[in-house]
Design an enzyme around this catalytic site. Structure first.
Site, PDB file in Angstrom:
ATOM      1  N   TYR A 104       0.828  -1.202   0.000  1.00 46.25           N
ATOM      2  CA  TYR A 104       0.000   0.000   0.000  1.00 46.25           C
ATOM      3  C   TYR A 104       0.859   1.248   0.000  1.00 46.25           C
ATOM      4  CZ  TYR A 104       0.820   0.791   5.013  1.00 46.25           C
ATOM      5  OH  TYR A 104       1.393   1.037   6.240  1.00 46.25           O
ATOM      6  N   CYS A 105       0.259   2.343  -0.435  1.00 35.96           N
ATOM      7  CA  CYS A 105       0.854   3.674  -0.353  1.00 35.96           C
ATOM      8  C   CYS A 105      -0.278   4.597   0.074  1.00 35.96           C
ATOM      9  CB  CYS A 105       1.503   4.081  -1.678  1.00 35.96           C
ATOM     10  SG  CYS A 105       0.358   4.165  -3.076  1.00 35.96           S
ATOM     11  N   SER A 106      -0.290   5.819  -0.394  1.00 30.46           N
ATOM     12  CA  SER A 106      -1.371   6.740  -0.023  1.00 30.46           C
ATOM     13  C   SER A 106      -2.691   6.313  -0.640  1.00 30.46           C
ATOM     14  CB  SER A 106      -1.034   8.162  -0.460  1.00 30.46           C
ATOM     15  OG  SER A 106       0.106   8.623   0.216  1.00 30.46           O
ATOM     16  N   GLY A 108      -2.691   3.965  -3.782  1.00 30.44           N
ATOM     17  CA  GLY A 108      -2.584   2.728  -4.552  1.00 30.44           C
ATOM     18  C   GLY A 108      -1.854   2.908  -5.871  1.00 30.44           C
ATOM     19  N   ILE A 133      -3.610   3.709   2.235  1.00 29.05           N
ATOM     20  CA  ILE A 133      -3.813   4.029   3.646  1.00 29.05           C
ATOM     21  C   ILE A 133      -4.944   5.032   3.821  1.00 29.05           C
ATOM     22  CG2 ILE A 133      -2.096   5.892   3.791  1.00 29.05           C
ATOM     23  CD1 ILE A 133      -1.328   4.686   6.595  1.00 29.05           C
TER      24      ILE A 133
END
Length: 173
Positions: A104-106, A108, A133
């Site tokens: 995951y990141c901010s 996707g 996230i």
């Protein structure tokens, strides 16, 4: 009663529109070569792994930058970064190529790039967290800070992306 129906329709429309808009954004930036997994599915995977005591077969990877991760991250997620992502180091930490890996990141976008590298390295069960996230927090889930304490703060990467975070305290530093 009629009033409650209108409220229900309004919230359904907002949530549906939000999901469609996020899908549109991700479609614009991603190749969709890595399957998405929903926040709900990740929660179920975590619960099932904890029940079966197989948490070592489920790995969460945070593909944001160190300053983002230190402000908050999903519990038990390993920091792998994006700009300085090192496939060799990550492979050493995850020897099981059959482990279920959620990146995951901010939102996707960066996580898809990291997930693609893992997939090319032979990892078979790599997924991209839909909405990252931000969606995790929007759905009411807990994030923790660098001291492993629950926090409401989420680093939003930049002001443009921050509109996607609906719950929590937006941090831009």
């Amino acid at each position: 009663m009629k009033y409650l129906v209108y409220i229900g329709v309004f919230f359904f429309a907002v949530n549906t529109y939000g999901q469609k808009s996020l899908s549109k954004l991700l479609k614009k930036h991603n190749t969709e070569s890595i399957a998405y997994v929903s926040v709900e599915d990740v929660n179920n995977l975590i619960k099932n792994a904890e029940k079966a005591n197989t948490t070592n077969n489920l790995v969460l990877l945070d593909a944001r930058e160190r300053k983002e991760y230190q402000i908050s991250h999903i519990k038990n997620a390993l920091f792998v970064g994006y700009d300085d992502f090192n496939l060799k180091e990550v492979s050493a930490k995850i020897p099981n190529k059959n482990a279920t890996i959620i990146v995951y990141c901010s939102l996707g976008i960066r996580s898809e790039d990291v997930a693609e590298k893992l997939h090319r390295k032979g990892y078979k069960n790599v997924f991209n967290l839909f909405g990252g996230i931000f969606e995790w927090k929007n759905k009411g889930n807990t994030v923790i800070d660098a001291n492993n304490l629950p926090t409401e703060k989420i680093h939003t990467f930049n002001k443009e992306w921050s509109k996607w975070l609906k719950k929590g305290v937006k941090i831009y530093e």
